[in-house]
Design an enzyme around this catalytic site. Structure first.
Site, PDB file in Angstrom:
ATOM      1  N   ASP A  44       0.827  -1.202   0.000  1.00  0.00           N
ATOM      2  CA  ASP A  44       0.000   0.000   0.000  1.00  0.00           C
ATOM      3  C   ASP A  44       0.866   1.259   0.000  1.00  0.00           C
ATOM      4  O   ASP A  44       2.006   1.243   0.462  1.00  0.00           O
ATOM      5  CB  ASP A  44      -0.899   0.026   1.237  1.00  0.00           C
ATOM      6  CG  ASP A  44      -2.175  -0.769   1.048  1.00  0.00           C
ATOM      7  OD1 ASP A  44      -2.459  -1.167  -0.086  1.00  0.00           O
ATOM      8  OD2 ASP A  44      -2.886  -0.992   2.053  1.00  0.00           O
ATOM      9  N   LYS A  66      -3.746   2.837  -2.789  1.00  0.00           N
ATOM     10  CA  LYS A  66      -5.125   3.298  -2.774  1.00  0.00           C
ATOM     11  C   LYS A  66      -5.179   4.477  -1.817  1.00  0.00           C
ATOM     12  O   LYS A  66      -4.943   4.327  -0.621  1.00  0.00           O
ATOM     13  CB  LYS A  66      -6.079   2.204  -2.291  1.00  0.00           C
ATOM     14  CG  LYS A  66      -6.074   0.951  -3.148  1.00  0.00           C
ATOM     15  CD  LYS A  66      -7.028  -0.081  -2.616  1.00  0.00           C
ATOM     16  CE  LYS A  66      -8.463   0.278  -2.886  1.00  0.00           C
ATOM     17  NZ  LYS A  66      -8.788   0.299  -4.323  1.00  0.00           N
ATOM     18  N   MET A 183      -9.779   8.919   7.255  1.00  0.00           N
ATOM     19  CA  MET A 183     -10.143   9.366   5.911  1.00  0.00           C
ATOM     20  C   MET A 183     -11.190  10.472   5.951  1.00  0.00           C
ATOM     21  O   MET A 183     -12.128  10.495   5.162  1.00  0.00           O
ATOM     22  CB  MET A 183     -10.625   8.177   5.064  1.00  0.00           C
ATOM     23  CG  MET A 183      -9.572   7.119   4.844  1.00  0.00           C
ATOM     24  SD  MET A 183     -10.191   5.596   4.075  1.00  0.00           S
ATOM     25  CE  MET A 183     -10.995   4.808   5.488  1.00  0.00           C
TER      26      MET A 183
END
Length: 271
Positions: A44, A66, A183
């Site tokens: 990642d 991502k 997020m």
């Protein structure tokens, strides 16, 4: 029509490894052993280079990042890639920031592999919300301040119902919960507005960017000044928001309290 797969003894294997928030010293021994035994690593974006460097020199490294707001590797492609390497006999380590099962989509990858008859090992990692607060010298739970902690994403999948922030705030207030929002930087204004419907304006909030890394930055603000703080200090992703009375335990909180509310929110940030 089902697809024939050879006996599992003919396969390689897959380990979903939590790389933690970035500091290599926060890896578990089990995670380190898995990384050092890998023949293929699918990495990642948020995994630090220092952790990737722990893999064997001959191991293949594939970056499958991502990140919100950026071009990302499709999840379906990642799952197919893992499976193809396992079927080719490789020891695949899917290396994820934080913990694979806390907003790491590890559950989806494990389901995909198990549906194909592949056993999956999962190695937990320290999640950024915990590591970030620890760096500030503060807990997520405390007998005087918080009876529990709730991890929640500020970024739902397209088409899904948005988070009911006012209801969440009311629940947190009633149950004395710490809220850890992942997020959430893109929607910080909406989040702050929604939480303000159920939490006092003076509720302390910590914004922690790049938790545990040498370039970690953070700021403490009142809930009603959160958006102004984020803009003033140019804080962005990857960051977590920690909302609740436990923020009062942070080492920086005494400095913050010495200022007027506006100065505290607008001016205070620490490297």
């Amino acid at each position: 029509m089902s697809t024939f797969l050879p006996p599992s003894s003919c396969f390689g294997r897959c380990t979903l490894v939590g790389a933690g928030p970035g500091d290599p010293e926060l890896l578990t021994i089990k995670a380190l052993k898995a990384i050092q035994a890998a023949t293929v690593l699918l990495v990642d974006d948020l995994v630090s280079e220092a952790i990737v460097a722990l893999a064997p020199r001959g191991a293949r490294r594939v970056w499958v990042g991502k990140r919100g707001g950026c071009k990302s590797t499709p999840q379906a492609f990642i799952e197919k890639l893992i499976l193809s390497h396992v079927l080719a006999g490789e020891h695949v380590v899917r290396l994820k920031g934080g913990d694979p099962f806390i907003f790491g989509r590890g559950g989806e990858e494990a389901e995909h592999l198990r549906a194909a008859g592949i056993d999956v090992e999962v190695v937990n990692g320290i999640t950024a919300g915990l590591a970030g607060m620890t760096q500030l010298g503060a807990p997520l739970t405390h007998r005087d301040h918080a009876h529990g902690v709730l991890f929640i994403t500020g970024h739902t999948r397209p088409g899904a119902a948005p988070v009911d922030w006012p209801q969440l705030a009311a629940t947190a207030a009633a149950a004395r919960l710490t809220l850890v929002v992942y997020m959430g930087m893109k929607g910080v204004a909406e989040i702050a507005h929604g939480l303000a419907q159920g939490l006092p304006a003076g509720t302390p909030v910590a914004v922690i960017q790049n938790a545990s890394l040498p370039h970690q930055r953070h700021a403490i603000a009142r809930l009603d000044e959160l958006v102004q703080v984020v803009a003033q200090k140019q804080l962005g992703s990857p960051s977590v928001l920690v909302v609740g009375e436990v923020v009062r335990c942070a080492r920086s909180f005494a400095q913050w309290m010495d200022r007027t509310p506006l100065e505290a929110g607008t001016l205070q940030a620490w490297a």
